[in-house]
Enzyme design. Sequence first.
Site, PDB file in Angstrom:
ATOM      1  N   HIS A   1      41.063  43.085  31.789  1.00 24.84           N
ATOM      2  CA  HIS A   1      39.611  42.999  31.658  1.00 24.84           C
ATOM      3  C   HIS A   1      38.974  43.052  33.046  1.00 24.84           C
ATOM      4  O   HIS A   1      39.648  42.857  34.061  1.00 24.84           O
ATOM      5  CB  HIS A   1      39.188  41.704  30.940  1.00 24.84           C
ATOM      6  CG  HIS A   1      39.362  40.471  31.761  1.00 24.84           C
ATOM      7  ND1 HIS A   1      40.595  39.878  32.003  1.00 24.84           N
ATOM      8  CD2 HIS A   1      38.441  39.683  32.406  1.00 24.84           C
ATOM      9  CE1 HIS A   1      40.438  38.799  32.743  1.00 24.84           C
ATOM     10  NE2 HIS A   1      39.136  38.661  33.014  1.00 24.84           N
TER      11      HIS A   1
ATOM     12  N   HIS B   1      32.743  29.262  33.683  1.00 23.63           N
ATOM     13  CA  HIS B   1      32.914  30.693  33.978  1.00 23.63           C
ATOM     14  C   HIS B   1      31.721  31.213  34.770  1.00 23.63           C
ATOM     15  O   HIS B   1      30.564  31.033  34.382  1.00 23.63           O
ATOM     16  CB  HIS B   1      33.062  31.458  32.656  1.00 23.63           C
ATOM     17  CG  HIS B   1      33.577  32.837  32.811  1.00 23.63           C
ATOM     18  ND1 HIS B   1      33.025  33.899  32.131  1.00 23.63           N
ATOM     19  CD2 HIS B   1      34.602  33.341  33.547  1.00 23.63           C
ATOM     20  CE1 HIS B   1      33.696  35.003  32.438  1.00 23.63           C
ATOM     21  NE2 HIS B   1      34.653  34.684  33.303  1.00 23.63           N
TER      22      HIS B   1
ATOM     23  N   HIS C   1      36.310  41.189  35.314  1.00 25.98           N
ATOM     24  CA  HIS C   1      35.469  40.010  35.516  1.00 25.98           C
ATOM     25  C   HIS C   1      34.380  40.417  36.503  1.00 25.98           C
ATOM     26  O   HIS C   1      34.648  40.752  37.657  1.00 25.98           O
ATOM     27  CB  HIS C   1      36.299  38.856  36.084  1.00 25.98           C
ATOM     28  CG  HIS C   1      35.475  37.676  36.495  1.00 25.98           C
ATOM     29  ND1 HIS C   1      35.054  36.705  35.611  1.00 25.98           N
ATOM     30  CD2 HIS C   1      34.982  37.307  37.719  1.00 25.98           C
ATOM     31  CE1 HIS C   1      34.356  35.784  36.261  1.00 25.98           C
ATOM     32  NE2 HIS C   1      34.297  36.130  37.535  1.00 25.98           N
TER      33      HIS C   1
ATOM     34  N   ASP D   1      33.001  38.762  31.295  1.00 27.74           N
ATOM     35  CA  ASP D   1      34.280  39.458  31.137  1.00 27.74           C
ATOM     36  C   ASP D   1      34.154  40.641  30.181  1.00 27.74           C
ATOM     37  O   ASP D   1      33.735  40.481  29.030  1.00 27.74           O
ATOM     38  CB  ASP D   1      35.354  38.504  30.619  1.00 27.74           C
ATOM     39  CG  ASP D   1      35.840  37.542  31.688  1.00 27.74           C
ATOM     40  OD1 ASP D   1      35.446  37.707  32.860  1.00 27.74           O
ATOM     41  OD2 ASP D   1      36.604  36.615  31.346  1.00 27.74           O
TER      42      ASP D   1
END
Length: 209
Positions: free
Chosen positions: A183, A105, A185, A109
Amino acid sequence: MPQAAGTTNNDSDGSLGAIPQRPQQTGSGDADALETVAAAGESLTAQTSETAQVAHTRIAEHQRQLAAEAAARAAREAKRWLLPISTYRITAGFGSGGSMWSSTHTGLDFAASTGTEVYSMSSGEIVFAGYDGPYGNKIVIEHWDGTETWYCHLSRFVQRSGEVSPGEVIGQVGSTGNSTGPHLHLEVHPDGGGPVNPRTWLEEQGVSV
């Protein structure tokens, strides 16, 4: 021959006795007084003019000082950093692994309800706003220090171009692209390079996540 009672003594030329005359005024005293008044008036006028000039100078200096202070405040405000969202829950950190990402990742988030406002983290210019594959609807802002911030999975663009200020609304939270729920990011790219941990980077700017 003796004069009769009640008669007046005449001079030899037959005129009456001379009556003492008051000395005539030359006017020099009045002229001096007028000159003194005029000089006093000129002095008062000069003093008034000087006082007005001093007051004008002080006012102008005060105005310059206020303008300088306002400019300094504006400069500090423009370089202020803040969170991109007000109500959130962190659901994935930088470097996390999982099937949702091709490697690890690359951002942070912030889970929030669809439509929650997303803010510019500082002053800068929007250099990209559009759909970007797994990132979904994405906005990229290049900030005053060269840092790029990416705002991804947006449901709506509020701004697509132009300059933005800290805290200015640029979009709304969504679940576009490679996403399993609404959400934001967030990615941070110093000097437009590779991504760094947004949480650590924000803390370095004095912003707690």
